[in-house]
Scaffold this motif. Structure first.
Motif, PDB file in Angstrom:
ATOM      1  N   CYS A 139       0.853  -1.185   0.000  1.00  0.00           N
ATOM      2  CA  CYS A 139       0.000   0.000   0.000  1.00  0.00           C
ATOM      3  C   CYS A 139       0.888   1.234   0.000  1.00  0.00           C
ATOM      4  CB  CYS A 139      -0.892   0.025   1.236  1.00  0.00           C
ATOM      5  SG  CYS A 139      -2.029  -1.369   1.305  1.00  0.00           S
ATOM      6  N   ILE A 140       0.642   2.104  -0.930  1.00  0.00           N
ATOM      7  CA  ILE A 140       1.390   3.348  -0.999  1.00  0.00           C
ATOM      8  C   ILE A 140       0.589   4.397  -0.253  1.00  0.00           C
ATOM      9  CG2 ILE A 140       2.307   5.120  -2.521  1.00  0.00           C
ATOM     10  CD1 ILE A 140       2.578   2.928  -4.651  1.00  0.00           C
ATOM     11  N   TYR A 141       1.226   4.978   0.711  1.00  0.00           N
ATOM     12  CA  TYR A 141       0.551   5.964   1.543  1.00  0.00           C
ATOM     13  C   TYR A 141       0.801   7.345   0.964  1.00  0.00           C
ATOM     14  CZ  TYR A 141      -0.366   9.096   5.411  1.00  0.00           C
ATOM     15  OH  TYR A 141      -0.825  10.122   6.179  1.00  0.00           O
ATOM     16  N   GLU A 142      -0.264   8.007   0.618  1.00  0.00           N
ATOM     17  CA  GLU A 142      -0.172   9.394   0.181  1.00  0.00           C
ATOM     18  C   GLU A 142      -0.977  10.229   1.161  1.00  0.00           C
ATOM     19  OE1 GLU A 142      -1.445   9.796  -3.826  1.00  0.00           O
ATOM     20  OE2 GLU A 142      -0.024   8.326  -4.571  1.00  0.00           O
ATOM     21  N   PRO A 143      -0.337  11.230   1.754  1.00  0.00           N
ATOM     22  CA  PRO A 143      -1.068  12.024   2.741  1.00  0.00           C
ATOM     23  C   PRO A 143      -2.214  12.780   2.085  1.00  0.00           C
ATOM     24  CG  PRO A 143       1.074  12.994   2.275  1.00  0.00           C
ATOM     25  CD  PRO A 143       1.033  11.673   1.579  1.00  0.00           C
ATOM     26  N   ALA A 144      -3.308  12.832   2.773  1.00  0.00           N
ATOM     27  CA  ALA A 144      -4.494  13.506   2.258  1.00  0.00           C
ATOM     28  C   ALA A 144      -4.361  15.004   2.494  1.00  0.00           C
ATOM     29  CB  ALA A 144      -5.738  12.976   2.951  1.00  0.00           C
ATOM     30  N   THR A 145      -4.765  15.773   1.508  1.00  0.00           N
ATOM     31  CA  THR A 145      -4.762  17.217   1.660  1.00  0.00           C
ATOM     32  C   THR A 145      -6.203  17.687   1.788  1.00  0.00           C
ATOM     33  OG1 THR A 145      -4.786  17.502  -0.731  1.00  0.00           O
ATOM     34  CG2 THR A 145      -2.633  17.502   0.345  1.00  0.00           C
TER      35      THR A 145
END
Length: 129
Positions: free
Chosen positions: A84-90
């Motif tokens: 799972c690639i974690y991309e921070p939510a904006t």
């Protein structure tokens, strides 16, 4: 006999589908430690572990031998894994829109008719003549 068969099947399963088969490489770890020990007699086992496991990987003359040490790399590809690639939510919040305060004054001619047909109305004074 059932117990022995169960132990055998469980052992085969653990060795095939987990990284426990790396434990079979421990004799090679001891042999490689002895090679380092003959090259440097003052090296202890904790320094050997620190060099091969805790420090960043360095390509040296015995790099191929280092790669054969247990738990040095993961080569068990029998189990499917998901990365799972974690991309921070904006989150962007827009400033609130100002609603102009407009008041409508209703007189008797412009009074909305739907209020007079409501079920819940204020009490009316009875006219006694």
């Amino acid at each position: 006999m059932k117990r022995l068969t169960g132990i055998l099947l469980l052992s085969l399963h653990i060795l095939a589908y987990t990284e426990c088969h790396q434990l079979l490489r421990i004799p090679y770890l001891m042999q490689h430690f002895q090679q380092h020990r003959t090259a440097d007699p003052h090296m202890n086992f904790s320094a050997f572990i620190k060099i091969h496991y805790l420090e960043p990987v360095k390509i040296t003359d015995d790099f191929k031998q280092d790669q054969q040490l247990p738990f040095r790399n993961v080569d068990c590809h029998m189990i499917n894994s998901t990365v799972c690639i974690y991309e921070p939510a904006t989150v962007e919040i827009d400033p609130p829109v100002e609603i102009p305060a407009v008041f409508y004054c209703y007189n008797e001619t412009n009074k909305p008719q739907f209020s007079s047909f409501g079920i819940f109305q204020p009490p009316r004074q009875a006219c006694i003549i």
